[in-house]
Design a protein around this motif. Structure first.
Motif, PDB file in Angstrom:
ATOM      1  N   THR A 233       0.848  -1.190   0.000  1.00 22.21           N
ATOM      2  CA  THR A 233       0.000   0.000   0.000  1.00 22.21           C
ATOM      3  C   THR A 233       0.884   1.241   0.000  1.00 22.21           C
ATOM      4  OG1 THR A 233      -0.147   0.060   2.426  1.00 22.21           O
ATOM      5  CG2 THR A 233      -1.864  -1.153   1.246  1.00 22.21           C
ATOM      6  N   ALA A 234       0.401   2.290  -0.645  1.00 22.84           N
ATOM      7  CA  ALA A 234       1.094   3.580  -0.659  1.00 22.84           C
ATOM      8  C   ALA A 234       0.040   4.674  -0.624  1.00 22.84           C
ATOM      9  CB  ALA A 234       1.970   3.717  -1.897  1.00 22.84           C
ATOM     10  N   ARG A 235       0.151   5.560   0.334  1.00 27.57           N
ATOM     11  CA  ARG A 235      -0.802   6.663   0.482  1.00 27.57           C
ATOM     12  C   ARG A 235      -0.024   7.919   0.825  1.00 27.57           C
ATOM     13  NH1 ARG A 235      -3.258   2.115   3.054  1.00 27.57           N
ATOM     14  NH2 ARG A 235      -5.144   1.476   1.921  1.00 27.57           N
ATOM     15  N   GLY A 236      -0.466   9.041   0.250  1.00 25.51           N
ATOM     16  CA  GLY A 236       0.261  10.260   0.525  1.00 25.51           C
ATOM     17  C   GLY A 236      -0.382  11.495  -0.061  1.00 25.51           C
ATOM     18  N   LEU A 237       0.341  12.613   0.043  1.00 24.58           N
ATOM     19  CA  LEU A 237      -0.138  13.910  -0.421  1.00 24.58           C
ATOM     20  C   LEU A 237       0.910  14.538  -1.337  1.00 24.58           C
ATOM     21  CD1 LEU A 237      -1.438  15.341   2.989  1.00 24.58           C
ATOM     22  CD2 LEU A 237      -2.866  14.595   1.080  1.00 24.58           C
ATOM     23  N   ASP A 238       0.432  15.186  -2.395  1.00 24.25           N
ATOM     24  CA  ASP A 238       1.279  15.974  -3.288  1.00 24.25           C
ATOM     25  C   ASP A 238       0.808  17.419  -3.255  1.00 24.25           C
ATOM     26  OD1 ASP A 238       2.507  13.612  -4.118  1.00 24.25           O
ATOM     27  OD2 ASP A 238       1.142  13.362  -5.817  1.00 24.25           O
ATOM     28  N   PHE A 239       1.765  18.334  -3.204  1.00 33.75           N
ATOM     29  CA  PHE A 239       1.430  19.757  -3.249  1.00 33.75           C
ATOM     30  C   PHE A 239       2.279  20.421  -4.314  1.00 33.75           C
ATOM     31  CE2 PHE A 239       2.370  24.166  -2.121  1.00 33.75           C
ATOM     32  CZ  PHE A 239       1.079  24.685  -2.069  1.00 33.75           C
ATOM     33  N   GLU A 240       1.641  21.263  -5.125  1.00 30.67           N
ATOM     34  CA  GLU A 240       2.353  22.068  -6.103  1.00 30.67           C
ATOM     35  C   GLU A 240       1.833  23.501  -6.032  1.00 30.67           C
ATOM     36  OE1 GLU A 240       2.042  20.367  -9.969  1.00 30.67           O
ATOM     37  OE2 GLU A 240       3.119  18.536  -9.429  1.00 30.67           O
ATOM     38  N   GLY A 241       2.732  24.439  -5.952  1.00 32.07           N
ATOM     39  CA  GLY A 241       2.358  25.853  -5.940  1.00 32.07           C
ATOM     40  C   GLY A 241       3.254  26.649  -6.861  1.00 32.07           C
ATOM     41  N   SER A 242       2.670  27.621  -7.561  1.00 35.36           N
ATOM     42  CA  SER A 242       3.435  28.423  -8.510  1.00 35.36           C
ATOM     43  C   SER A 242       2.969  29.878  -8.444  1.00 35.36           C
ATOM     44  CB  SER A 242       3.248  27.877  -9.927  1.00 35.36           C
ATOM     45  OG  SER A 242       3.901  28.673 -10.881  1.00 35.36           O
ATOM     46  N   TRP A 243       3.933  30.804  -8.382  1.00 36.90           N
ATOM     47  CA  TRP A 243       3.610  32.228  -8.343  1.00 36.90           C
ATOM     48  C   TRP A 243       4.582  32.981  -9.246  1.00 36.90           C
ATOM     49  CZ3 TRP A 243       5.886  36.448  -5.027  1.00 36.90           C
ATOM     50  CH2 TRP A 243       5.178  37.649  -5.191  1.00 36.90           C
ATOM     51  N   ARG A 244       4.037  33.816 -10.114  1.00 36.64           N
ATOM     52  CA  ARG A 244       4.823  34.614 -11.042  1.00 36.64           C
ATOM     53  C   ARG A 244       4.537  36.089 -10.778  1.00 36.64           C
ATOM     54  NH1 ARG A 244       3.775  36.896 -16.105  1.00 36.64           N
ATOM     55  NH2 ARG A 244       5.576  37.067 -17.480  1.00 36.64           N
ATOM     56  N   PHE A 245       5.618  36.880 -10.695  1.00 40.32           N
ATOM     57  CA  PHE A 245       5.464  38.295 -10.382  1.00 40.32           C
ATOM     58  C   PHE A 245       6.275  39.097 -11.393  1.00 40.32           C
ATOM     59  CE2 PHE A 245       6.962  42.105  -7.963  1.00 40.32           C
ATOM     60  CZ  PHE A 245       5.718  42.726  -7.856  1.00 40.32           C
ATOM     61  N   GLN A 246       5.588  39.969 -12.136  1.00 41.67           N
ATOM     62  CA  GLN A 246       6.225  40.756 -13.181  1.00 41.67           C
ATOM     63  C   GLN A 246       6.311  42.211 -12.743  1.00 41.67           C
ATOM     64  OE1 GLN A 246       4.436  40.236 -16.990  1.00 41.67           O
ATOM     65  NE2 GLN A 246       5.836  41.637 -18.052  1.00 41.67           N
ATOM     66  N   THR A 247       7.520  42.794 -12.887  1.00 47.41           N
ATOM     67  CA  THR A 247       7.722  44.187 -12.514  1.00 47.41           C
ATOM     68  C   THR A 247       8.032  45.009 -13.764  1.00 47.41           C
ATOM     69  OG1 THR A 247      10.118  44.016 -12.187  1.00 47.41           O
ATOM     70  CG2 THR A 247       8.706  43.394 -10.327  1.00 47.41           C
ATOM     71  N   ASP A 248       7.882  46.312 -13.637  1.00 41.98           N
ATOM     72  CA  ASP A 248       8.178  47.200 -14.759  1.00 41.98           C
ATOM     73  C   ASP A 248       9.671  47.426 -14.935  1.00 41.98           C
ATOM     74  OD1 ASP A 248       5.482  47.489 -15.315  1.00 41.98           O
ATOM     75  OD2 ASP A 248       5.272  49.218 -13.965  1.00 41.98           O
ATOM     76  N   SER A 249      10.417  47.389 -13.829  1.00 43.06           N
ATOM     77  CA  SER A 249      11.827  47.794 -13.891  1.00 43.06           C
ATOM     78  C   SER A 249      12.811  46.681 -13.545  1.00 43.06           C
ATOM     79  CB  SER A 249      12.078  48.965 -12.923  1.00 43.06           C
ATOM     80  OG  SER A 249      11.201  50.042 -13.208  1.00 43.06           O
TER      81      SER A 249
ATOM     82  N   GLN B   4       4.743  11.023   2.060  1.00 43.40           N
ATOM     83  CA  GLN B   4       4.212   9.666   2.230  1.00 43.40           C
ATOM     84  C   GLN B   4       3.494   9.571   3.573  1.00 43.40           C
ATOM     85  OE1 GLN B   4       4.463   6.769   0.375  1.00 43.40           O
ATOM     86  NE2 GLN B   4       5.850   7.377  -1.263  1.00 43.40           N
ATOM     87  N   LEU B   5       2.187   9.310   3.540  1.00 43.31           N
ATOM     88  CA  LEU B   5       1.434   9.061   4.764  1.00 43.31           C
ATOM     89  C   LEU B   5       1.557   7.606   5.197  1.00 43.31           C
ATOM     90  CD1 LEU B   5      -1.820  11.017   3.857  1.00 43.31           C
ATOM     91  CD2 LEU B   5      -0.085  11.708   5.533  1.00 43.31           C
ATOM     92  N   GLU B   6       1.643   6.726   4.218  1.00 39.08           N
ATOM     93  CA  GLU B   6       1.736   5.292   4.511  1.00 39.08           C
ATOM     94  C   GLU B   6       2.462   4.593   3.370  1.00 39.08           C
ATOM     95  OE1 GLU B   6      -1.442   1.769   4.176  1.00 39.08           O
ATOM     96  OE2 GLU B   6      -1.846   3.088   5.898  1.00 39.08           O
ATOM     97  N   TYR B   7       3.350   3.699   3.737  1.00 37.66           N
ATOM     98  CA  TYR B   7       4.019   2.860   2.752  1.00 37.66           C
ATOM     99  C   TYR B   7       4.265   1.517   3.434  1.00 37.66           C
ATOM    100  CZ  TYR B   7       7.162   1.416  -0.983  1.00 37.66           C
ATOM    101  OH  TYR B   7       7.742   0.747  -2.043  1.00 37.66           O
ATOM    102  N   ASP B   8       3.256   0.655   3.369  1.00 39.74           N
ATOM    103  CA  ASP B   8       3.276  -0.618   4.079  1.00 39.74           C
ATOM    104  C   ASP B   8       3.473  -1.768   3.101  1.00 39.74           C
ATOM    105  OD1 ASP B   8       2.735   0.864   6.292  1.00 39.74           O
ATOM    106  OD2 ASP B   8       0.701   0.110   6.616  1.00 39.74           O
ATOM    107  N   PHE B   9       4.283  -2.718   3.520  1.00 41.17           N
ATOM    108  CA  PHE B   9       4.510  -3.914   2.704  1.00 41.17           C
ATOM    109  C   PHE B   9       4.297  -5.143   3.559  1.00 41.17           C
ATOM    110  CE2 PHE B   9       7.462  -7.125   0.865  1.00 41.17           C
ATOM    111  CZ  PHE B   9       6.801  -7.293  -0.347  1.00 41.17           C
ATOM    112  N   THR B  10       3.461  -6.043   3.062  1.00 44.21           N
ATOM    113  CA  THR B  10       3.210  -7.309   3.741  1.00 44.21           C
ATOM    114  C   THR B  10       3.792  -8.421   2.887  1.00 44.21           C
ATOM    115  OG1 THR B  10       1.132  -6.412   4.613  1.00 44.21           O
ATOM    116  CG2 THR B  10       1.467  -8.795   4.775  1.00 44.21           C
TER     117      THR B  10
END
Length: 890
Positions: A739-755, A768-774
């Motif tokens: 079993t394999a259970r978990g969370l993925d997060f992706e965040g992106s921010w773009r900031f454009q300036t004049d100068s 990884q929340l869980e990685y069990d092997f039987t």
């Protein structure tokens, strides 16, 4: 079909255009964004994980898109290096290890389930798996980096779309097409430490007419070998000594008193004294850590409009690699009676100074190191037709034929014939205790042997599909696609006659062959229930000529209560067919440790349980805790033993269940966040019982298992100890659970300036929340967070571009992991990559950079790893790698 964009679509479309969606790297240069108020039209496109073309780029499936700019910004030499550093390659993956059968191979291992559970596609179709990997996984070293347009990683199972193997996820490598112009790119990299030098050279071009296009790429890549002696200063001297081998050029004698060496054993090259009565061999002084690799590839992609509604297309990939691996001189682990059964010497032999018969641990050094030259070839040819017609009110269709071939020819020098050596020892014609004795050089040619191995995986394919709108619903048309796939696979692996007969020492070889045909039929339908809610149903039926049939269903939903907000979820079933080697391959020997298994009843501490118990009793009775007569300390779990792994023609497919939930929020076109939960359960997993249990079963006489031991050892107090284990049987079967259970997060921010230009930051994190092997016949092992199974991998990219200049920093993080003690803890590993570039007026660009700019060493641990005491699948010992690249467009 066209549509007006939403904020979510704007954000994703922009990210695809500038290479900002990638979870593993951020392009150093970004296109300028059109005004967010501008109305844009999007045509329907097909994304990985679905065969239905749609206008929404973000779907129910969690997909990470890696653009060409992302790959270039990371500064990696190859596609395999780049993917190995991906945060979803949870626990690392195979790389070019010298002295290994995988010396020229590299894989990708999503979710840590194993490379066999990650399906690799080229332009949406299966890449032919590697013959050298027993047909179980693709060798991504064969992919020419300069031919890649982008990579899409589907982070969930997709059995209903792609069939077998798509359990941990799918990596779709999309190659360049419809390119016009000419590009020449060259790069060079070197290290301030042990890392090997490398270079690349590519030429890309394309021509177009009003009816078609031809794109071609010539690609060269080369990386030198890295020797273990190059990292000697990274390994504490005590550990280096602990990694010395009992297989010595001046043979180590195992008699009734345990291991002994001749008195002058330390007078010979690389023979190091480790005690008053013993020497051991410094194999790290001559062996390479990683093989060299040179690749040359030609890729051609083309299309031609036969009519206004029909197009002919073709793709050809011809990739060849040459690899050199150097390993220490061959240990004589086969005295002519089979793997693990070592040579013996009689008490009356004129060269035996010990006065009794015994077993010898001998290393055959007169011919030098074992040198392996591997030549791999990948051939992928495909032709097809696609088009549109008025069937079913308007349909798109496609058919194709393909032929794939992956082969490896391996030539391995300076091995030997065990029976010949044994005969020479028995006749008194060979002195195994003195490598400088005249008898050694005189007979070296008679003993020496060159191992030849030919491995091949061939696939012939045919597929087709048609898509159309099934009917109208109030919220829109129901998209539908149905299709078929046929595949015929043939695997062969042939060893030279002596190796096949198991007469060769220093090599573990087993051939095999098999053939399999299957066909599949599939469908997928997208139902727009409401304007804000879509439901997709999919199913695939696979039928194998040797395994029966499987049906894989899938259901997914997309809910958009707001233009900038998406909730998604999916559930599906999948499977993995046993490889042809799993079912029909010859038994093969391998050298592995016997790790502890606490979930057995009673628990197993690892190592050689039977010998450890007897040795512990002797130590207690004599008061001599240092007494250790065995070649491998039976009371530790890091030492290696010889195992004989057998195939099983009665294996059945593994079965999986995948489900996931996620949310994507893009309040503006410059800001986006995604959080996804994944859940994978894999049943009926093919494998073996834990090696420690196989050891226990063999000593207990359990049918199907066995331990072949040498002569008993007489302790100083007269106690009879079990002989050293020479060979342990390890049969293959179904029955494990993962079993394999978990969370993925992706965040992106773009900031454009004049100068001050444009700034872009992006974070990707997998937990990884869980990685069990039987295992088969054992209790569940909770692996998440334990040593070599880190719970967290992350990457943070910060980039700036201003005019003709760009600069970027990428932070790579691998979390700590531990088995609960300080001795079994691996600290977190954080490295920083930097790159700067400038565009020149003559359509050129120069980039310079460094990977691991702070020169961080990989974690060293002798309790977890054998020599050289680190995991090269998860880390590397390259140190600071500096590179420069020049790109010229015409």
């Amino acid at each position: 079909m066209n549509c007006k964009t939403t904020k979510l679509r704007d954000a994703i479309s922009f990210a695809l255009a500038v290479g900002a969606v990638s979870a593993t790297g951020v392009g150093a240069a970004f296109a300028q964004e059109a005004s967010s108020d501008q109305t844009t039209t999007l045509n329907r496109i097909e994304v990985t994980g679905s065969r239905i073309k749609r206008t929404d780029i973000e779907t129910a499936a969690p997909i990470t898109t890696i653009t060409r700019a992302d790959i270039e910004a990371a500064g990696e030499l190859s596609v395999s290096d780049f993917l190995r550093n991906n945060v979803y390659n949870s626990f690392g993956s195979t790389r070019e290890s010298s002295g290994s059968a995988t010396g020229s191979q590299a894989t990708i291992n999503l979710r840590g389930l194993g490379s066999a559970y990650t399906l690799v596609l080229i332009d949406g179709r299966r890449m032919t798996n590697s013959g050298a990997l027993s047909g179980g996984a693709a060798n991504i070293n064969m992919i020419p980096t300069s031919a890649v347009e982008r990579i899409e990683i589907l982070r969930e199972g997709a059995g209903a779309v792609y069939g077998s193997d798509a359990i941990g996820g799918v990596v779709n490598i999309i190659l360049r097409k419809d390119y016009e112009g000419m590009n020449v790119t060259a790069s060079y990299e070197t290290s301030s430490e042990a890392g090997p030098d490398g270079n690349t050279l590519s030429v890309s071009g394309g021509i177009s007419s009003d009816r078609g296009n031809v794109t071609f790429v010539l690609d060269h890549q080369q990386r030198d070998m890295m020797f273990n002696r190059d990292i000697r200063d990274k390994i504490p001297a005590a550990l280096w000594t602990a990694g010395l081998s009992p297989y010595n050029s001046s043979a180590t004698f195992l008699g009734s008193a345990g291991l002994q060496s001749v008195a002058n054993c330390d007078q010979f090259e690389n023979s190091i004294r480790i005690s008053p009565t013993r020497c051991a061999f410094d194999h790290g002084a001559t062996s390479a850590n990683e093989s060299s690799l040179r690749r040359n590839a030609l890729f051609v992609n083309g299309n031609y409009n036969l009519t206004e509604s029909t197009q002919f297309f073709f793709r050809a990939l011809n990739s060849e690699t040459r690899s050199l691996g150097v390993y220490a001189s061959a240990p004589v682990d086969n005295g002519g009676r089979g793997p693990g059964l070592l040579p013996t010497i009689s008490a009356t032999n004129p060269f035996n100074p010990f006065g009794q018969s015994g077993t010898i641990y001998y290393r055959f050094t007169p011919l030098g190191t074992r040198d392996s030259i591997r030549q791999d070839k990948q051939r992928e040819y495909m032709v097809g037709l696609n088009g549109s017609n008025e069937w079913f009110g308007g349909a798109d269709w496609e058919v194709s034929l393909g032929h794939g071939l992956n082969s490896q020819n391996s030539i391995n020098y300076n091995y030997g014939i065990g029976s010949t050596l044994q005969q020479l020892i028995d006749s008194g014609s060979f002195n195994p205790f003195d490598p400088t004795h005249a008898s050694v050089a005189a007979n070296a040619g008679r003993i020496g042997h060159t191992v030849f191995v030919e491995s091949q995986m061939r696939s012939v394919t045919g597929d087709g599909h048609i898509s159309f709108d099934l009917f109208e619903m109030p919220a829109g048309a129901v998209g539908f696609v149905t299709g078929f796939e046929y595949r015929d696979d043939r695997f062969t692996q042939t060893y030279d006659a002596q190796s096949a007969a198991r007469n060769v020492f220093g090599s573990a070889g087993a051939g095999g062959e098999g053939e399999r045909a299957y066909y599949a039929a599939y469908f997928e339908a997208l139902f727009p229930i409401f304007e804000s809610l879509d439901v997709t149903l999919a199913g695939r039926y696979d039928s194998y000529n040797d395994l029966g049939s499987k049906f894989s269903p899938r259901v997914s939903l997309e809910f958009r209560p707001l233009d900038e907000l998406l909730f998604r979820g999916s559930w599906g079933k999948g499977f993995r067919a046993p490889t042809l080697v799993d079912m029909y391959g010859d038994s093969s020997s391998t050298n592995l440790n016997s790790p502890p298994v606490n979930t057995l009843s009673p628990p197993h501490a690892g190592g050689d349980e039977l010998a450890c118990a007897a040795l512990t009793a002797v130590r207690t009775a004599t008061g001599n805790a240092a007494y250790q007569p065995y070649p491998v300390n039976p009371c530790t779990s890091s030492g290696q033993y010889t195992w004989l792994v057998s195939s099983n023609p009665n294996l059945t497919p593994e079965e999986s269940t995948n489900w996931g939930l996620g949310v994507v929020w893009s309040p503006t076109a410059d800001l986006s966040f995604a959080l996804d939960y994944y859940d994978v359960e894999l049943e009926n997993v093919i494998g073996t019982v834990p090696r420690a249990l196989a050891f226990r079963n063999g000593d207990a006489g359990v049918p199907g298992y066995g331990v072949t031991r040498g002569a008993s050892i007489i302790a100083p107090n007269g106690t009879v100890l079990p002989g050293a284990p020479n060979l342990i049987l390890l049969p293959t079967d179904n029955g494990a659970l993962q079993t394999a259970r978990g969370l993925d997060f992706e965040g992106s921010w773009r900031f454009q300036t004049d100068s001050f230009g444009t700034f872009h930051t992006k974070l990707a994190w997998s937990h990884q929340l869980e990685y069990d092997f039987t295992p088969i016949a054992a209790g569940t092992i909770e692996r998440a967070g334990t040593a070599t199974f880190p719970e967290d991998r992350g990457q943070l990219a910060l980039n700036w571009t201003g005019g003709i200049y760009n600069f970027g920093v990428i932070t790579n993080y691998i979390g700590s992991s531990s088995n609960g003690t300080a001795a079994t803890t691996l600290p977190s590993w954080t490295t920083f990559d930097v790159q700067a570039g400038v565009s020149l007026p003559w359509k050129a660009k120069i980039s310079v950079g460094a990977r691991n700019v702070t020169n961080k060493d990989a974690p060293i641990n002798n309790a977890l790893f054998g020599f050289p005491f680190y995991s090269n699948t998860l880390y590397n010992m390259y140190g600071r790698m500096m590179y420069m690249k020049y790109e010229q467009n015409f």
